[in-house]
Write a protein that holds these residues in place. Structure first.
Motif, PDB file in Angstrom:
ATOM      1  N   THR A   1       0.843  -1.187   0.000  1.00  0.00           N
ATOM      2  CA  THR A   1       0.000   0.000   0.000  1.00  0.00           C
ATOM      3  C   THR A   1       0.880   1.238   0.000  1.00  0.00           C
ATOM      4  N   VAL A   2       0.689   2.097  -1.005  1.00  0.00           N
ATOM      5  CA  VAL A   2       1.504   3.297  -1.164  1.00  0.00           C
ATOM      6  C   VAL A   2       0.602   4.500  -1.398  1.00  0.00           C
ATOM      7  N   GLN A   3       1.191   5.695  -1.287  1.00  0.00           N
ATOM      8  CA  GLN A   3       0.394   6.912  -1.454  1.00  0.00           C
ATOM      9  C   GLN A   3       1.135   7.941  -2.293  1.00  0.00           C
ATOM     10  N   LEU A   4       0.342   8.834  -2.895  1.00  0.00           N
ATOM     11  CA  LEU A   4       0.869   9.930  -3.704  1.00  0.00           C
ATOM     12  C   LEU A   4       0.116  11.203  -3.343  1.00  0.00           C
ATOM     13  N   PRO A   5       0.739  12.130  -2.590  1.00  0.00           N
ATOM     14  CA  PRO A   5       0.083  13.395  -2.232  1.00  0.00           C
ATOM     15  C   PRO A   5       0.211  14.423  -3.351  1.00  0.00           C
ATOM     16  N   VAL A   6      -0.905  14.994  -3.768  1.00  0.00           N
ATOM     17  CA  VAL A   6      -0.905  15.963  -4.858  1.00  0.00           C
ATOM     18  C   VAL A   6      -1.801  17.151  -4.512  1.00  0.00           C
ATOM     19  N   THR A   7      -1.580  18.245  -5.219  1.00  0.00           N
ATOM     20  CA  THR A   7      -2.521  19.365  -5.172  1.00  0.00           C
ATOM     21  C   THR A   7      -2.920  19.734  -6.585  1.00  0.00           C
ATOM     22  N   TYR A   8      -4.082  20.367  -6.694  1.00  0.00           N
ATOM     23  CA  TYR A   8      -4.610  20.833  -7.973  1.00  0.00           C
ATOM     24  C   TYR A   8      -4.812  22.342  -7.874  1.00  0.00           C
ATOM     25  N   ARG A   9      -4.257  23.058  -8.849  1.00  0.00           N
ATOM     26  CA  ARG A   9      -4.358  24.520  -8.867  1.00  0.00           C
ATOM     27  C   ARG A   9      -4.715  25.013 -10.261  1.00  0.00           C
ATOM     28  N   ALA A  10      -5.299  26.220 -10.295  1.00  0.00           N
ATOM     29  CA  ALA A  10      -5.641  26.847 -11.569  1.00  0.00           C
ATOM     30  C   ALA A  10      -4.406  27.451 -12.232  1.00  0.00           C
ATOM     31  N   GLU A  11      -3.348  27.715 -11.438  1.00  0.00           N
ATOM     32  CA  GLU A  11      -2.105  28.251 -11.966  1.00  0.00           C
ATOM     33  C   GLU A  11      -0.941  27.457 -11.393  1.00  0.00           C
ATOM     34  N   GLU A  12       0.127  27.402 -12.132  1.00  0.00           N
ATOM     35  CA  GLU A  12       1.281  26.639 -11.673  1.00  0.00           C
ATOM     36  C   GLU A  12       1.938  27.324 -10.483  1.00  0.00           C
ATOM     37  N   ILE A  13       2.185  26.537  -9.431  1.00  0.00           N
ATOM     38  CA  ILE A  13       2.828  27.108  -8.243  1.00  0.00           C
ATOM     39  C   ILE A  13       4.335  27.178  -8.416  1.00  0.00           C
ATOM     40  N   SER A  14       4.934  26.134  -9.028  1.00  0.00           N
ATOM     41  CA  SER A  14       6.375  26.102  -9.258  1.00  0.00           C
ATOM     42  C   SER A  14       6.689  24.974 -10.231  1.00  0.00           C
ATOM     43  N   PRO A  15       7.411  25.257 -11.302  1.00  0.00           N
ATOM     44  CA  PRO A  15       7.782  24.185 -12.234  1.00  0.00           C
ATOM     45  C   PRO A  15       8.532  23.050 -11.551  1.00  0.00           C
ATOM     46  N   GLU A  16       9.271  23.385 -10.495  1.00  0.00           N
ATOM     47  CA  GLU A  16      10.053  22.380  -9.771  1.00  0.00           C
ATOM     48  C   GLU A  16       9.169  21.296  -9.163  1.00  0.00           C
ATOM     49  N   HIS A  17       7.939  21.682  -8.783  1.00  0.00           N
ATOM     50  CA  HIS A  17       7.068  20.737  -8.091  1.00  0.00           C
ATOM     51  C   HIS A  17       5.903  20.248  -8.953  1.00  0.00           C
ATOM     52  N   THR A  18       5.825  20.717 -10.184  1.00  0.00           N
ATOM     53  CA  THR A  18       4.749  20.294 -11.073  1.00  0.00           C
ATOM     54  C   THR A  18       4.959  18.857 -11.523  1.00  0.00           C
ATOM     55  N   LEU A  19       3.917  18.054 -11.386  1.00  0.00           N
ATOM     56  CA  LEU A  19       3.951  16.688 -11.904  1.00  0.00           C
ATOM     57  C   LEU A  19       3.437  16.642 -13.333  1.00  0.00           C
ATOM     58  N   THR A  20       2.301  17.294 -13.564  1.00  0.00           N
ATOM     59  CA  THR A  20       1.717  17.287 -14.904  1.00  0.00           C
ATOM     60  C   THR A  20       0.631  18.346 -14.987  1.00  0.00           C
ATOM     61  N   GLU A  21       0.245  18.690 -16.186  1.00  0.00           N
ATOM     62  CA  GLU A  21      -0.949  19.497 -16.402  1.00  0.00           C
ATOM     63  C   GLU A  21      -2.130  18.561 -16.597  1.00  0.00           C
ATOM     64  N   MET A  22      -3.303  19.055 -16.263  1.00  0.00           N
ATOM     65  CA  MET A  22      -4.519  18.255 -16.370  1.00  0.00           C
ATOM     66  C   MET A  22      -5.627  19.083 -17.010  1.00  0.00           C
ATOM     67  N   THR A  23      -6.421  18.440 -17.855  1.00  0.00           N
ATOM     68  CA  THR A  23      -7.627  19.078 -18.386  1.00  0.00           C
ATOM     69  C   THR A  23      -8.817  18.571 -17.584  1.00  0.00           C
ATOM     70  N   HIS A  24      -9.512  19.500 -16.953  1.00  0.00           N
ATOM     71  CA  HIS A  24     -10.689  19.204 -16.121  1.00  0.00           C
ATOM     72  C   HIS A  24     -11.903  19.720 -16.877  1.00  0.00           C
ATOM     73  N   SER A  25     -12.882  18.846 -17.149  1.00  0.00           N
ATOM     74  CA  SER A  25     -13.997  19.226 -18.012  1.00  0.00           C
ATOM     75  C   SER A  25     -14.885  20.316 -17.411  1.00  0.00           C
TER      76      SER A  25
END
Length: 206
Positions: free
Chosen positions: A56-80
């Motif tokens: 059992t493993v975990q992945l903590p993420v946040t979702y924002r309307a603007e990028e907080i920092s390229p260093e911490h960005t995992l990916t961009e997402m399209t939300h319908s």
């Protein structure tokens, strides 16, 4: 109560399953647990699942309307519904870090979802504070599993170390566990409250 996480019925690209396998090796996504940003601008979610070895493993993420920092960005997402979103490592997001610290210090639980879907894990912090003000998180060192920095707690600036381990290990509830700090966040399956796991660990220094 950590509050209510407002959930939209939406199509996501990439999907959470795609994000989980790409960034955490999660081959079976079991669900997630959430905390709430009081300003309702940042989505705070921890994806939980099993890897190829059945751990059992975990992945903590946040979702924002603007990028907080390229260093911490995992990916961009399209939300319908919400449009373009940036998915980041939650330990590199000061809003998420503040909420993990507050939840632990207050002995709080996880957020309730507005769509009624239960969290994969019930949560409880080990702190005993009635109410704390946590603000001004300054991050000095960040990895996928650890954040070091300073934080203002009730008007006093303190140094902190917050860990969200990738692998959710069992918590020792039968005696003293030298590997479990006094301040931590535990999680358990609703059907198995006796099988507690450490999902976050916090150290606070003057």
């Amino acid at each position: 109560m950590s509050g209510v996480a407002h959930i939209h019925q939406a199509e996501l690209s990439p999907s959470k399953e795609d994000i989980a396998v790409r960034f955490a090796g999660i081959v079976t996504l079991l669900g997630s647990y959430r905390l709430v940003d009081p300003d309702d601008e940042v989505g705070i979610e921890v994806l939980v699942g099993s890897d190829i070895d059945g751990r059992t493993v975990q992945l903590p993420v946040t979702y924002r309307a603007e990028e907080i920092s390229p260093e911490h960005t995992l990916t961009e997402m399209t939300h319908s519904v919400l449009g373009r979103r940036w998915v980041s490592n939650a330990l590199g997001d000061p809003v998420a870090v503040a909420q993990f610290i507050r939840t632990i210090l207050e002995g709080d639980d996880g957020a309730t979802r507005s769509d009624g879907v239960p969290a994969v894990l019930n949560l409880r912090g080990s702190g005993t504070e009635d109410k704390v003000e946590v603000r001004d998180v300054e991050l000095r060192e960040v990895t996928r599993q650890r954040a070091l920095g300073t934080v203002n707690i009730d008007g006093r600036v303190r140094s902190f170390e917050l860990r969200l381990p990738h692998l959710l290990r069992r918590r020792n509830t039968t005696g003293v566990d030298a590997n479990t700090p006094r301040l931590h966040l535990i999680g358990w399956l609703p059907s198995m409250p006796e099988k507690q796991r450490v999902v976050a660990e916090l150290s606070i220094r003057a």
